[in-house]
Design a protein around this motif. Structure first.
Motif, PDB file in Angstrom:
ATOM      1  N   PHE A  26       0.872  -1.169   0.000  1.00  0.00           N
ATOM      2  CA  PHE A  26       0.000   0.000   0.000  1.00  0.00           C
ATOM      3  C   PHE A  26       0.905   1.213   0.000  1.00  0.00           C
ATOM      4  O   PHE A  26       2.124   1.075   0.122  1.00  0.00           O
ATOM      5  N   ASP A  27       0.326   2.381  -0.107  1.00  0.00           N
ATOM      6  CA  ASP A  27       1.151   3.579  -0.019  1.00  0.00           C
ATOM      7  C   ASP A  27       1.441   3.806   1.464  1.00  0.00           C
ATOM      8  O   ASP A  27       0.614   4.348   2.200  1.00  0.00           O
ATOM      9  N   ASN A  28       2.596   3.337   1.908  1.00  0.00           N
ATOM     10  CA  ASN A  28       2.868   3.274   3.344  1.00  0.00           C
ATOM     11  C   ASN A  28       3.068   4.647   3.988  1.00  0.00           C
ATOM     12  O   ASN A  28       2.745   4.830   5.165  1.00  0.00           O
ATOM     13  N   TYR A  29       3.593   5.609   3.243  1.00  0.00           N
ATOM     14  CA  TYR A  29       3.691   6.975   3.787  1.00  0.00           C
ATOM     15  C   TYR A  29       2.272   7.524   4.027  1.00  0.00           C
ATOM     16  O   TYR A  29       1.990   8.119   5.069  1.00  0.00           O
ATOM     17  N   LYS A  30       1.379   7.254   3.057  1.00  0.00           N
ATOM     18  CA  LYS A  30      -0.011   7.719   3.207  1.00  0.00           C
ATOM     19  C   LYS A  30      -0.705   7.068   4.393  1.00  0.00           C
ATOM     20  O   LYS A  30      -1.586   7.662   5.009  1.00  0.00           O
ATOM     21  N   VAL A  31      -0.314   5.817   4.707  1.00  0.00           N
ATOM     22  CA  VAL A  31      -0.870   5.167   5.901  1.00  0.00           C
ATOM     23  C   VAL A  31      -0.522   6.010   7.132  1.00  0.00           C
ATOM     24  O   VAL A  31      -1.368   6.285   7.982  1.00  0.00           O
ATOM     25  N   GLY A  32       0.744   6.445   7.200  1.00  0.00           N
ATOM     26  CA  GLY A  32       1.178   7.267   8.331  1.00  0.00           C
ATOM     27  C   GLY A  32       0.434   8.595   8.374  1.00  0.00           C
ATOM     28  O   GLY A  32       0.003   9.046   9.446  1.00  0.00           O
ATOM     29  N   VAL A  33       0.255   9.210   7.212  1.00  0.00           N
ATOM     30  CA  VAL A  33      -0.505  10.473   7.160  1.00  0.00           C
ATOM     31  C   VAL A  33      -1.933  10.224   7.662  1.00  0.00           C
ATOM     32  O   VAL A  33      -2.476  11.013   8.454  1.00  0.00           O
ATOM     33  N   ALA A  34      -2.513   9.110   7.242  1.00  0.00           N
ATOM     34  CA  ALA A  34      -3.884   8.785   7.674  1.00  0.00           C
ATOM     35  C   ALA A  34      -3.937   8.602   9.183  1.00  0.00           C
ATOM     36  O   ALA A  34      -4.894   9.026   9.844  1.00  0.00           O
ATOM     37  N   GLN A  35      -2.899   7.973   9.750  1.00  0.00           N
ATOM     38  CA  GLN A  35      -2.893   7.757  11.202  1.00  0.00           C
ATOM     39  C   GLN A  35      -2.730   9.076  11.957  1.00  0.00           C
ATOM     40  O   GLN A  35      -3.427   9.321  12.947  1.00  0.00           O
ATOM     41  N   GLY A  36      -1.829   9.917  11.483  1.00  0.00           N
ATOM     42  CA  GLY A  36      -1.662  11.228  12.122  1.00  0.00           C
ATOM     43  C   GLY A  36      -2.948  12.035  12.020  1.00  0.00           C
ATOM     44  O   GLY A  36      -3.398  12.660  12.996  1.00  0.00           O
ATOM     45  N   THR A  37      -3.561  12.009  10.842  1.00  0.00           N
ATOM     46  CA  THR A  37      -4.804  12.753  10.627  1.00  0.00           C
ATOM     47  C   THR A  37      -5.910  12.218  11.535  1.00  0.00           C
ATOM     48  O   THR A  37      -6.664  12.994  12.137  1.00  0.00           O
ATOM     49  N   ALA A  38      -5.986  10.891  11.658  1.00  0.00           N
ATOM     50  CA  ALA A  38      -7.038  10.291  12.504  1.00  0.00           C
ATOM     51  C   ALA A  38      -6.856  10.691  13.966  1.00  0.00           C
ATOM     52  O   ALA A  38      -7.839  10.886  14.689  1.00  0.00           O
ATOM     53  N   LEU A  39      -5.607  10.833  14.392  1.00  0.00           N
ATOM     54  CA  LEU A  39      -5.370  11.297  15.774  1.00  0.00           C
ATOM     55  C   LEU A  39      -5.892  12.726  15.932  1.00  0.00           C
ATOM     56  O   LEU A  39      -6.580  13.058  16.906  1.00  0.00           O
TER      57      LEU A  39
END
Ligand code: GAL
Length: 383
Positions: free
Chosen positions: A143-156
């Motif tokens: 998956f787009d692993n950097y985007k996963v991190g962005v999604a996690q930061g955004t969800a926080l």
């Protein structure tokens, strides 16, 4: 000779008659198997662990899809133990695998096995986690692993009310105390997740709206070896006793994976938080990844705030498509040929999209798509 040329040469050699020798003996497998029917080809699938549902689902999906296409499949799990995985991959090669699909435990630990695979002309597909420091990896599906991190930061940020789901500023202003967790440092994905998340959170840290009270902001401090739930629980307990014994509270925890989230949540519950996000002493906002069923139930119950859904059925499809392409003598279709440098070369990749799941998204995203049934969500157990 380049790998590609070597494969082509091997394919030609097989085409002029070696194929008739059968595919059983040591090192007899290999790509460029040209016209061989799927029924005559076997594919080794090496997965890290069965302690996490996602890898069970990945293994099952890959195996079923390959078998449907006619291939023989040797699926092995390695109890998160590096020597076990090395041995399993060795064995797949000596038993004549024609292609390998590998989700590595330690992305750098398989170099000698993969050299043997290359010598035998066996194409290697790196599954979800990039295999590093070797030329002998032919394709990467993830998956787009950097985007996963962005999604996690955004969800926080969304969970804390600093942002709305549409990205606009929320009504909350903070300051909020947060703590940061990262995955296993030997997994190439861990850095991408952490970087994406921290890049997203940093402006809020700079403005003072988020405070990492422990001061543990580096990935080495935040990392959880082998993504272990128990290790995460212990670290959260240490953070609570070390930095929150003065009457202050934790408001949010960045977690990169649902298993880690469950460890964090257990530590928080034992310290008197919750049980839910709306309790008098609310559970902090905890993020996640993988939409593991136990965590989906926690989200449905208002305990965990979010997860990032990565559809392992689609990932399996891409791995199968890549294996088929190689075995038919073609190159798999890549949609990214720049991002994933494994230290020796940029590995052509096929990256899939991700989706953030909050409580409201469970039905439309996870249940309606058939990923989990409503009964599974209610019970928190697969099957
Ligand atoms: C990563 C993977 C995550 C999560 C984690 C722990 O490599 O990308 O989705 O599964 O491992 O298993």
């Amino acid at each position: 000779m380049s790998k590609k040329l070597r494969l082509t040469a091997l394919g030609a050699a097989l085409a002029v008659g070696l194929v008739g020798c059968g595919g059983e003996g040591a090192g007899s497998g290999g790509a460029g198997t040209g016209d061989a029917a799927p029924e005559d080809l076997s594919i080794g699938v090496a997965m890290p662990t069965e302690t996490s549902e996602r890898w069970i689902a990945d293994g099952t999906n890959v195996k079923e899809q390959l078998e449907t296409a006619g291939y023989t499949v040797d699926l092995q799990y390695a109890v998160d133990d590096i020597p076990t995985q090395s041995q399993q991959v060795d064995q797949m090669i000596t038993q004549g695998a024609d292609a390998l699909i590998v989700a590595a435990i330690d992305g750098t630990a398989l170099s000698s096995q993969l050299q043997a695979a290359a010598d035998a002309g066996i194409p290697v597909i790196s599954y979800d986690r990039l295999i590093r420091d070797t030329e002998n990896v032919d394709f990467y599906v993830s998956f787009d692993n950097y985007k996963v991190g962005v999604a996690q930061g955004t969800a926080l940020l969304v969970g804390l009310g600093l942002l709305n789901k549409d990205g606009s500023p929320g009504t909350a202003t903070g300051p909020f105390n947060v703590e940061l967790f990262a995955g296993s440092l030997d997994d190439n994905n861990a850095g991408f997740f952490f970087d994406g998340a921290v890049d997203t959170l940093q402006p809020f840290i700079d403005k003072g709206q988020l405070v990492v009270k422990s001061g543990q902001t580096g990935i080495e401090q935040a990392a959880i070896l082998r993504w272990q739930q128990e290790t995460a629980q212990r670290r959260m307990e240490d953070l609570l006793t070390g930095s929150y014994n003065d009457g202050s509270r934790v408001d949010g925890v960045l977690s990169p994976y649902d298993g880690i989230s469950r460890g964090i949540i257990t530590a928080l519950q034992n310290a008197g938080y919750g049980p839910t996000l709306t309790s008098a002493n609310p559970m902090p906002v905890v993020t996640g990844q993988d939409a593991e069923i136990a965590s989906v139930k926690l989200i449905a119950d208002g305990v965990q705030s979010s997860t990032v859904f990565k559809d392992t059925r689609l990932l399996a499809e891409q791995a199968v498509a890549a294996a088929e392409a190689f075995l038919e003598g073609n190159e798999p279709e890549a949609n990214d040929t720049e991002t994933y440098d494994n230290g020796v070369k940029v590995v052509p990749s096929y990256l899939l999209e991700i989706q953030t799941v909050y409580a409201d998204d469970i039905q439309p995203v996870l249940v309606d798509s058939g990923y989990w049934t409503a009964d599974e969500v209610a019970s928190g157990q697969a099957g």
